[in-house]
Design a protein around this motif. Structure first.
Motif, PDB file in Angstrom:
ATOM      1  N   LEU A  95      22.115 -27.726  18.161  1.00  0.00           N
ATOM      2  CA  LEU A  95      21.869 -28.172  16.795  1.00  0.00           C
ATOM      3  C   LEU A  95      21.320 -29.595  16.773  1.00  0.00           C
ATOM      4  O   LEU A  95      21.442 -30.335  17.743  1.00  0.00           O
ATOM      5  N   TYR A 114      18.952 -33.506   8.456  1.00  0.00           N
ATOM      6  CA  TYR A 114      18.724 -32.434   9.417  1.00  0.00           C
ATOM      7  C   TYR A 114      17.256 -32.337   9.844  1.00  0.00           C
ATOM      8  O   TYR A 114      16.932 -31.562  10.743  1.00  0.00           O
ATOM      9  N   THR A 249      21.174 -21.398  16.625  1.00  0.00           N
ATOM     10  CA  THR A 249      20.491 -22.575  16.107  1.00  0.00           C
ATOM     11  C   THR A 249      20.287 -22.425  14.615  1.00  0.00           C
ATOM     12  O   THR A 249      20.369 -21.347  14.053  1.00  0.00           O
ATOM     13  N   ARG A 251      19.992 -24.919  10.671  1.00  0.00           N
ATOM     14  CA  ARG A 251      20.660 -25.935   9.873  1.00  0.00           C
ATOM     15  C   ARG A 251      21.973 -25.434   9.295  1.00  0.00           C
ATOM     16  O   ARG A 251      22.965 -26.143   9.272  1.00  0.00           O
ATOM     17  N   LEU A 254      25.469 -25.848  11.042  1.00  0.00           N
ATOM     18  CA  LEU A 254      26.120 -27.134  11.188  1.00  0.00           C
ATOM     19  C   LEU A 254      27.024 -27.444  10.008  1.00  0.00           C
ATOM     20  O   LEU A 254      28.003 -28.160  10.138  1.00  0.00           O
TER      21      LEU A 254
END
Length: 278
Positions: A95, A114, A249, A251, A254
């Motif tokens: 990430l 991000y 993976t 956004r 996270l």
């Protein structure tokens, strides 16, 4: 990241407080200068995700992603433990994140950026991600005991070992001489320039010696396989609390929502080099 945490440990009796883990992670960098973190900024996160590392189990790697994948496969097949196998390392693996100060023009997701991280090339270890990986790498080294292993690739451009790396700056210096007795180098993809007897591997041996550790080096893939098989079942049992992080993976993931001593080694190398020159 929360999803990874919830999935980690579902097959064990360990219960992790994933919301607290996320909170300690976020508090370390959110709403802060991307390039202004300290080496201990993630100390609370490290403490919340701490796991005991079995003796003789730690496996470091250094270099290209091919070695990262190979090290992860080796660890999970043979009962070793890389940083990515631990809860500490697996949650943000793959990430990207960094903080942004409140006065920045665009503020969303709790002062977390991000999209445009990576502005701290002059000192990457103080960035949001650099501070994290340096601290958790040091922590894994400090918790290691017995024999630790380092996996390298002889085909890495510029040499198997580089003096400017997390291995040199954080992992080797954080090994505890009172707990670790030997550092073992596992070198894949041996070449004429890079082997246990040549090239940058000798620089790594020198570093290990400077810290006072015994060491051994293996560059024969069959011998590396034998190391895997020797005691594998016991190691896999001891490391059963690891290998539970299915990384991905993106956004959304996270956010909260979703033993050979140097004189002997050099003697063997001199003999090998002499034979190769005939």
């Amino acid at each position: 990241m929360i999803d990874r945490c919830l999935n980690f440990g579902t097959s064990t009796e360990t219960a992790w407080n994933c919301e607290i883990i996320w909170s300690t992670f976020e508090d370390a960098f959110a709403c802060k200068d991307e390039c202004g973190l300290e080496e201990d900024s993630y100390s609370e996160y490290v403490e919340e995700t701490r796991q005991d590392i079995p003796i003789d189990a730690t496996l470091f790697w250094s270099g290209i992603d091919v070695i990262k994948d190979r090290a992860m496969n080796y660890s999970q097949s043979c009962g070793f433990v890389t940083l990515g196998d631990t809860l500490t390392g697996c949650l943000p693996d793959g990430l990207s994140w960094c903080g942004q100060e409140p006065e920045d023009e665009v503020i969303e997701d709790g002062c977390i950026n991000y999209e445009s991280c990576g502005k701290c090339e002059s000192n990457r270890y103080t960035s949001s991600m650099g501070s994290f990986w340096s601290q958790v790498s040091s922590n894994l080294a400090n918790m290691s005991s017995g024999m630790v292993s380092i996996m390298l690739s002889g085909e890495r451009e510029g040499g198997a070992f580089r003096k400017e790396s997390f291995l040199t700056d954080y992992e080797l210096p954080s090994l505890n001489l009172g707990k670790v007795h030997t550092v073992r180098i596992l070198l894949y993809d041996k070449t004429d320039e890079e082997s246990c007897c040549n090239g940058t591997v000798l620089d790594l041996i020198g570093e290990i010696e400077d810290y006072g550790f015994n060491h051994t080096c293996v560059d024969d893939p069959d011998e590396i396989d034998e190391i895997c098989e020797d005691g594998k079942e016991d190691r896999l049992e001891d490391a059963s609390i690891f290998y539970q992080c299915a990384t991905s993976t993106g956004r959304s993931t996270l956010t909260l929502s979703s033993i050979v001593y140097l004189p002997v080694l050099l003697s063997v190398c001199k003999l090998r080099n002499a034979l190769s020159s005939w």
